[in-house]
Design a protein around this motif. Structure first.
Motif, PDB file in Angstrom:
ATOM      1  N   ASP A 118     -34.979  78.442   9.664  1.00 31.02           N
ATOM      2  CA  ASP A 118     -36.148  79.268   9.374  1.00 31.02           C
ATOM      3  C   ASP A 118     -36.867  78.797   8.118  1.00 31.02           C
ATOM      4  N   ILE A 119     -36.097  78.511   7.074  1.00 29.15           N
ATOM      5  CA  ILE A 119     -36.729  78.113   5.811  1.00 29.15           C
ATOM      6  C   ILE A 119     -37.353  76.728   5.925  1.00 29.15           C
ATOM      7  N   ILE A 120     -36.780  75.869   6.745  1.00 27.89           N
ATOM      8  CA  ILE A 120     -37.414  74.569   6.994  1.00 27.89           C
ATOM      9  C   ILE A 120     -38.824  74.780   7.542  1.00 27.89           C
ATOM     10  N   VAL A 121     -38.970  75.763   8.430  1.00 26.01           N
ATOM     11  CA  VAL A 121     -40.279  76.071   9.003  1.00 26.01           C
ATOM     12  C   VAL A 121     -41.158  76.774   7.973  1.00 26.01           C
ATOM     13  N   GLU A 122     -40.618  77.803   7.306  1.00 23.88           N
ATOM     14  CA  GLU A 122     -41.425  78.618   6.400  1.00 23.88           C
ATOM     15  C   GLU A 122     -41.951  77.825   5.213  1.00 23.88           C
ATOM     16  N   GLN A 123     -41.175  76.876   4.704  1.00 21.37           N
ATOM     17  CA  GLN A 123     -41.610  76.091   3.557  1.00 21.37           C
ATOM     18  C   GLN A 123     -42.286  74.789   3.957  1.00 21.37           C
ATOM     19  N   GLY A 124     -42.469  74.569   5.238  1.00 17.31           N
ATOM     20  CA  GLY A 124     -43.165  73.373   5.698  1.00 17.31           C
ATOM     21  C   GLY A 124     -42.454  72.097   5.334  1.00 17.31           C
ATOM     22  N   ILE A 125     -41.129  72.081   5.452  1.00 16.21           N
ATOM     23  CA  ILE A 125     -40.345  70.886   5.112  1.00 16.21           C
ATOM     24  C   ILE A 125     -40.433  69.926   6.289  1.00 16.21           C
ATOM     25  N   ARG A 126     -41.295  68.931   6.155  1.00 19.89           N
ATOM     26  CA  ARG A 126     -41.550  67.965   7.218  1.00 19.89           C
ATOM     27  C   ARG A 126     -41.133  66.554   6.859  1.00 19.89           C
ATOM     28  N   SER A 127     -40.689  66.348   5.623  1.00 23.54           N
ATOM     29  CA  SER A 127     -40.313  65.005   5.183  1.00 23.54           C
ATOM     30  C   SER A 127     -39.321  65.127   4.040  1.00 23.54           C
ATOM     31  N   ASP A 128     -38.721  63.991   3.667  1.00 27.56           N
ATOM     32  CA  ASP A 128     -37.785  63.977   2.553  1.00 27.56           C
ATOM     33  C   ASP A 128     -38.451  64.490   1.280  1.00 27.56           C
ATOM     34  N   ALA A 129     -39.709  64.114   1.069  1.00 25.89           N
ATOM     35  CA  ALA A 129     -40.396  64.498  -0.163  1.00 25.89           C
ATOM     36  C   ALA A 129     -40.526  66.006  -0.296  1.00 25.89           C
ATOM     37  N   ASP A 130     -40.622  66.731   0.820  1.00 28.68           N
ATOM     38  CA  ASP A 130     -40.743  68.186   0.760  1.00 28.68           C
ATOM     39  C   ASP A 130     -39.465  68.852   0.254  1.00 28.68           C
ATOM     40  N   LEU A 131     -38.343  68.164   0.358  1.00 32.01           N
ATOM     41  CA  LEU A 131     -37.072  68.752  -0.072  1.00 32.01           C
ATOM     42  C   LEU A 131     -37.026  68.978  -1.578  1.00 32.01           C
ATOM     43  N   GLN A 132     -37.760  68.166  -2.327  1.00 38.80           N
ATOM     44  CA  GLN A 132     -37.690  68.261  -3.783  1.00 38.80           C
ATOM     45  C   GLN A 132     -38.096  69.652  -4.267  1.00 38.80           C
ATOM     46  N   ALA A 133     -39.150  70.212  -3.698  1.00 41.40           N
ATOM     47  CA  ALA A 133     -39.583  71.538  -4.114  1.00 41.40           C
ATOM     48  C   ALA A 133     -38.633  72.613  -3.624  1.00 41.40           C
ATOM     49  N   ALA A 134     -37.911  72.344  -2.545  1.00 40.56           N
ATOM     50  CA  ALA A 134     -36.986  73.332  -2.003  1.00 40.56           C
ATOM     51  C   ALA A 134     -35.651  73.331  -2.739  1.00 40.56           C
ATOM     52  N   ILE A 135     -35.291  72.201  -3.356  1.00 40.24           N
ATOM     53  CA  ILE A 135     -33.962  72.060  -3.966  1.00 40.24           C
ATOM     54  C   ILE A 135     -34.112  71.471  -5.354  1.00 40.24           C
ATOM     55  N   PRO A 136     -34.381  72.273  -6.378  1.00 42.65           N
ATOM     56  CA  PRO A 136     -34.420  71.750  -7.749  1.00 42.65           C
ATOM     57  C   PRO A 136     -33.092  71.078  -8.107  1.00 42.65           C
ATOM     58  N   GLY A 137     -33.200  69.990  -8.832  1.00 44.76           N
ATOM     59  CA  GLY A 137     -32.033  69.166  -9.102  1.00 44.76           C
ATOM     60  C   GLY A 137     -31.983  67.965  -8.185  1.00 44.76           C
ATOM     61  N   LEU A 138     -32.741  68.018  -7.088  1.00 41.94           N
ATOM     62  CA  LEU A 138     -32.898  66.875  -6.202  1.00 41.94           C
ATOM     63  C   LEU A 138     -34.264  66.257  -6.464  1.00 41.94           C
ATOM     64  N   VAL A 139     -34.289  64.960  -6.766  1.00 39.37           N
ATOM     65  CA  VAL A 139     -35.538  64.234  -6.990  1.00 39.37           C
ATOM     66  C   VAL A 139     -35.712  63.237  -5.855  1.00 39.37           C
ATOM     67  N   ILE A 140     -36.872  63.281  -5.193  1.00 40.78           N
ATOM     68  CA  ILE A 140     -37.209  62.298  -4.172  1.00 40.78           C
ATOM     69  C   ILE A 140     -38.123  61.280  -4.826  1.00 40.78           C
ATOM     70  N   ARG A 141     -37.594  60.101  -5.090  1.00 41.45           N
ATOM     71  CA  ARG A 141     -38.269  59.087  -5.903  1.00 41.45           C
ATOM     72  C   ARG A 141     -38.995  58.099  -5.003  1.00 41.45           C
ATOM     73  N   THR A 142     -40.288  57.910  -5.213  1.00 46.25           N
ATOM     74  CA  THR A 142     -41.051  56.888  -4.507  1.00 46.25           C
ATOM     75  C   THR A 142     -41.267  55.701  -5.433  1.00 46.25           C
ATOM     76  N   ALA A 143     -41.429  54.528  -4.836  1.00 44.72           N
ATOM     77  CA  ALA A 143     -41.599  53.310  -5.639  1.00 44.72           C
ATOM     78  C   ALA A 143     -42.832  52.561  -5.151  1.00 44.72           C
ATOM     79  N   GLY A 144     -42.664  51.319  -4.699  1.00 43.38           N
ATOM     80  CA  GLY A 144     -43.818  50.525  -4.303  1.00 43.38           C
ATOM     81  C   GLY A 144     -44.521  51.045  -3.071  1.00 43.38           C
ATOM     82  N   THR A 145     -43.829  51.812  -2.242  1.00 40.22           N
ATOM     83  CA  THR A 145     -44.415  52.389  -1.047  1.00 40.22           C
ATOM     84  C   THR A 145     -43.816  53.768  -0.824  1.00 40.22           C
TER      85      THR A 145
END
Length: 830
Positions: free
Chosen positions: A110-137
């Motif tokens: 349910d929370i995956i749907v409610e918070q619009g978690i559609r990619s790895d990057a969306d997890l960062q806002a859902a789980i503080p302490g987890l950083v989704i780091r992007t680099a050259g792409t």
């Protein structure tokens, strides 16, 4: 009742979850005393939610089963009714989140749907302490937890490993966020129980499987930036011993970055995926679950922005000096006929003001504007098939085997220097080739487990063997153009193309003993052996006639914990763990000897080790009359031989290798809470404090000491808050649910050498607000939910990471965070 139906009904765990906690209900055929050890090891099974895509949100007052240790009886129902509990598999067996003596964060369907978690990057806002780091792409990301990161071009394995259905997921493939039963995040060193030995944690994705409580559904959402997301799943009745589920998704649109060079918009997704899940239950003791998925991921990468240019006259600032309108060679370059120096270049708008003025010029043209000479196309195919077979030898012993095979092929175009000038660009434009960066991987894994209990259930144990074989074919090409004032232009092209192989074996065991009805002690040990192999192919710069490099590494991982129930609502625990990250070979460094490190000019790097201490408490009960939960964990880690990419200038030429920095320490506090002040209002939040630093900050690159610091990818503060209001409408008009989520984090660095080699790599902190309004069963249409949503509601500009290497490219670049997105959608379940 048939075998399949009886097993599904009597062994299903009915879970309601909001945020990090959920609600467990006892099936009608079960006795009132249901214990975690009696449940099948499947995370977060579904209840009869009419939406079909998630875990039921009602009834929220159904009581959860109590924890049982030894002969401890279940608490009376009226004593434990309150905030929900979630069943997780953090220790490879189903148990309540509140009973696990470690920091674990879980998200329901349910929370995956409610918070619009559609990619790895969306997890960062859902789980503080987890950083989704992007680099050259933006299609190259790494998970970061408790300071455990992965540098691009390092050749290292991740410090934080994603899993799908308990099978390790390859790092260069795109994860699928549709038709999930839930996500669990395990923080801290892992290795005793989960697949690969890890230093930072594990992220566990569980796909939905067909059972009596899984519903078919169709969901479509459309928003600004022409973004379309459609997904659906259907259960297909076969017979009483066979259950089948088909699911699929399509995503398109989302481009928001304008490239002045070619006039195109970038950052869109073109994603199609399909999944088949099959459960066979030939007897009441044997269950076989097979999941197969095929994914085609297209669209484009997000171009990086030239975040900081090294000034002319400083170390590494020669690019700003030479790429300058006053230099004749620069004028020759930008005014040359297409193809003069590289095929097709220049083929678009090239800013004539030079490198130093480029960032200011782009900012004057808008918020999401770049000028980069690359197509930024992304094309990846991924396939996996998995099978989990469980056989119940007796009521106390189960044997389980998990086998998985996967392969991926990804090709990406991007621009290392984030500019319209050929300073350093991925790609090798030669006759018959437009090769850029390509990674082909295949992986085979198998895990055999023996799970049991003894001594009147006071002793619970798990033992097993694990095997994984991974093969990566990395083909990465670069082109560079050197300017020697006043008028010499010198183009070069190089290619790195090689194979790395890692075959890993492990034996492991873990046991929990209930000393009393309140006190439990857990101990686990795992020993892992890795065989590492690498070699370059004929078209590679470092080809040495096919010579293979080989190395063996082996080390233990371990865990010891103790937990105590101060009351039925409150548990305290302490745990200590040790684990390691395997060493290996970096294909972007010269192939010299079998185990010659970067200090002596080689490409081998040592294993990274970590040990930690964690103490915490978990509360789930009432504050006055209000149901509430609170989880708090404090930890400290000691790391040695920290694996980091080392870039340097050797004899005037940029060089790269993976070095091991002496030591680092990471400490912090993590907490999350929820409270229900009324039956229509739910409040919650989480917070993570991280203090990461190098203690011995010296790594040696080709005989030259390289100083590291400050510690990258570790924002000191990150937190979230949410509020949710539920309002039933009169006259059978349905139910409105309004949710607001806020996320904030402090600044961090995206280079581990920001004080010396990579100035200008500090990312400022930011705050994001998301909102969602759901109308369930509108005007009496049962099973339908109509939604309106907005992410980054205040349209705040922010950055998600960047690509270091200022001394090589003359600048550092950073990745845009998405602008405000909004839209509407519907979801229908049956």
């Amino acid at each position: 009742m048939g075998i399949m139906k009886q097993w599904l009904v009597c062994h299903s765990v009915l879970v309601t979850t909001v945020g990090a906690v959920g609600l467990t209900a006892t099936p009608a055929c079960a006795t009132p005393q249901v214990y975690a050890s009696d449940l099948p090891s499947q995370p977060i099974e579904r209840s009869s939610d009419s939406s079909g895509g998630g875990v039921s949100q009602s009834p929220r007052t159904t009581p959860a089963p109590s924890r049982k240790t030894g002969n401890q009886a279940a608490a009376p129902v009226d004593e434990i009714a309150g905030l929900e509990e979630i069943i997780i598999t953090a220790r490879r067996t189903a148990e309540r989140l509140q009973d696990v003596p470690a920091a674990v964060f879980a998200i329901s369907a349910d929370i995956i749907v409610e918070q619009g978690i559609r990619s790895d990057a969306d997890l960062q806002a859902a789980i503080p302490g987890l950083v989704i780091r992007t680099a050259g792409t933006t299609n190259f990301i790494s998970y970061v937890m408790r300071g455990q990161s992965l540098d691009q071009y390092s050749g290292a394995v991740p410090g934080v490993q994603p899993y799908v259905n308990e099978v390790p997921f390859m790092a260069n493939a795109a994860l699928s966020f549709y038709d999930l039963d839930g996500i669990q995040v395990l923080k801290g060193p892992q290795g005793t129980l989960f697949g690969r030995n890890l230093t930072g944690g594990a992220v566990l994705y569980q796909t939905a499987v067909p059972n009596e409580n899984s519903k078919s559904y169709l969901s479509v959402a459309y928003g600004n930036l022409d973004r379309l997301v459609a997904e659906g799943a259907i259960n297909i009745p076969v017979n009483e011993a066979v259950a089948l589920r088909l699911a699929g998704t399509h995503t398109s649109g989302g481009a928001f970055i304008k490239n002045l060079y070619d006039g195109r918009m970038y950052g869109d997704k073109d994603y199609d995926s399909g999944r088949l899940s099959l459960i066979l239950k030939p007897t009441d003791r044997l269950t076989s679950t097979t999941v197969a998925e095929a994914t085609d991921s297209g669209g484009t990468n997000q171009p990086n922005f030239p975040y900081y240019v090294l000034p002319c006259g400083t170390q590494g600032g020669d690019k700003a000096c030479n790429l300058n309108p006053s230099v004749p060679a620069f004028q020759t370059l930008i005014n040359s006929a297409p193809g003069t120096y590289y095929p097709g270049y220049p083929g678009g708008y090239v800013f004539p003001g030079g490198l130093a003025e480029l960032p200011g010029f782009l900012r004057s043209r808008g918020r999401y504007v770049v000028d980069s000479n690359a197509p930024f196309d992304h094309d990846a195919d991924y396939f996996y098939v998995q099978n989990t077979t469980e056989y119940e030898i007796s009521s106390d012993i189960t044997i389980k085997n998990i086998v998985g095979y996967s392969k991926s092929d990804a090709e990406d175009f991007f621009d290392n220097d984030a500019s319209p000038y050929i300073t350093i660009d991925p790609g090798l434009d030669m006759p018959g080739s437009t090769q850029n960066y390509r990674a082909k991987s295949r992986q085979l894994s198998d895990e055999l487990q023996l799970n049991g209990k003894a001594l009147d259930e006071r002793l619970k144990y798990l033992a097993g063997l694990f095997y994984v074989s991974t093969r990566n074919d990395i083909d990465s090409a670069f082109r560079m153009l050197f300017i020697f004032p006043p008028d010499i232009l010198y183009p070069i092209a190089i290619r790195f193309h090689g194979i790395t192989e890692d075959v890993s074996y492990a034996a492991f065991g873990q046991t929990t003993f209930a000393v009393t009805d309140r006190l439990n002690v857990t101990g686990g040990l795992r020993w892992t052996w890795d065989k590492l192999t690498t070699y370059h192919l004929e078209d590679s710069l470092f080809y040495t006639g096919g010579t293979r490099q080989e190395a063996w590494e082996d080390k233990p991982s371990w865990t010891v914990s103790i937990d105590y129930d101060l009351s039925p609502d409150l548990m305290i625990y302490a745990t200590t763990r040790g684990s390691w990250r395997v060493g290996g070979y970096n294909l972007f460094a010269p192939q010299v000897g079998d185990k010659l490190t970067a200090e002596f000019g080689g490409n081998y790097f040592l294993p990274e080790t970590v040990r930690d201490v964690e103490v915490g408490t978990k509360f789930n009960g009432r504050i006055g009359t209000m149901p509430a939960s609170l989880n708090v964990a404090a930890y400290y880690q000691w790391m040695k031989d920290v694996q980091r990419t080392g870039l340097g200038i050797i004899d005037g030429v940029g060089a790269s290798a993976t070095v091991t920095v002496g030591s680092a320490e990471v400490g912090g506090i993590e907490t999350d809470f929820q409270i229900l002040p009324t039956d229509w209002l739910r409040l919650g939040g989480s917070y993570a404090y991280t203090d990461a630093r190098f203690v011995d900050n010296v790594g040696v690159l080709y005989g030259i000491p390289a100083l590291f610091g400050p510690y990258a990818d570790a924002p000191r503060h990150a937190g979230s808050l949410f509020g949710e209001i539920t309002a039933p409408l009169p006259d059978n008009m349905g139910v409105l649910t309004f949710r607001v989520d806020g996320y904030a984090q402090s600044y961090f660095y995206f280079s581990n050498r920001a004080r010396t080699f990579d100035p200008g790599t500090k990312i400022p902190g930011y705050t994001l607000i998301n909102m969602r309004l759901d109308w369930q069963d509108p005007i009496g249409i049962e099973g339908l939910t109509v939604s309106a949503f907005a992410k980054n509601l205040m349209d705040k500009p922010y950055w998600t990471g960047g690509a270091p290497g200022a001394q090589v490219a003359g600048l550092v670049s950073a990745s845009f965070g998405p602008p405000r997105t909004y839209g509407v959608g519907f979801r229908f379940g049956w």
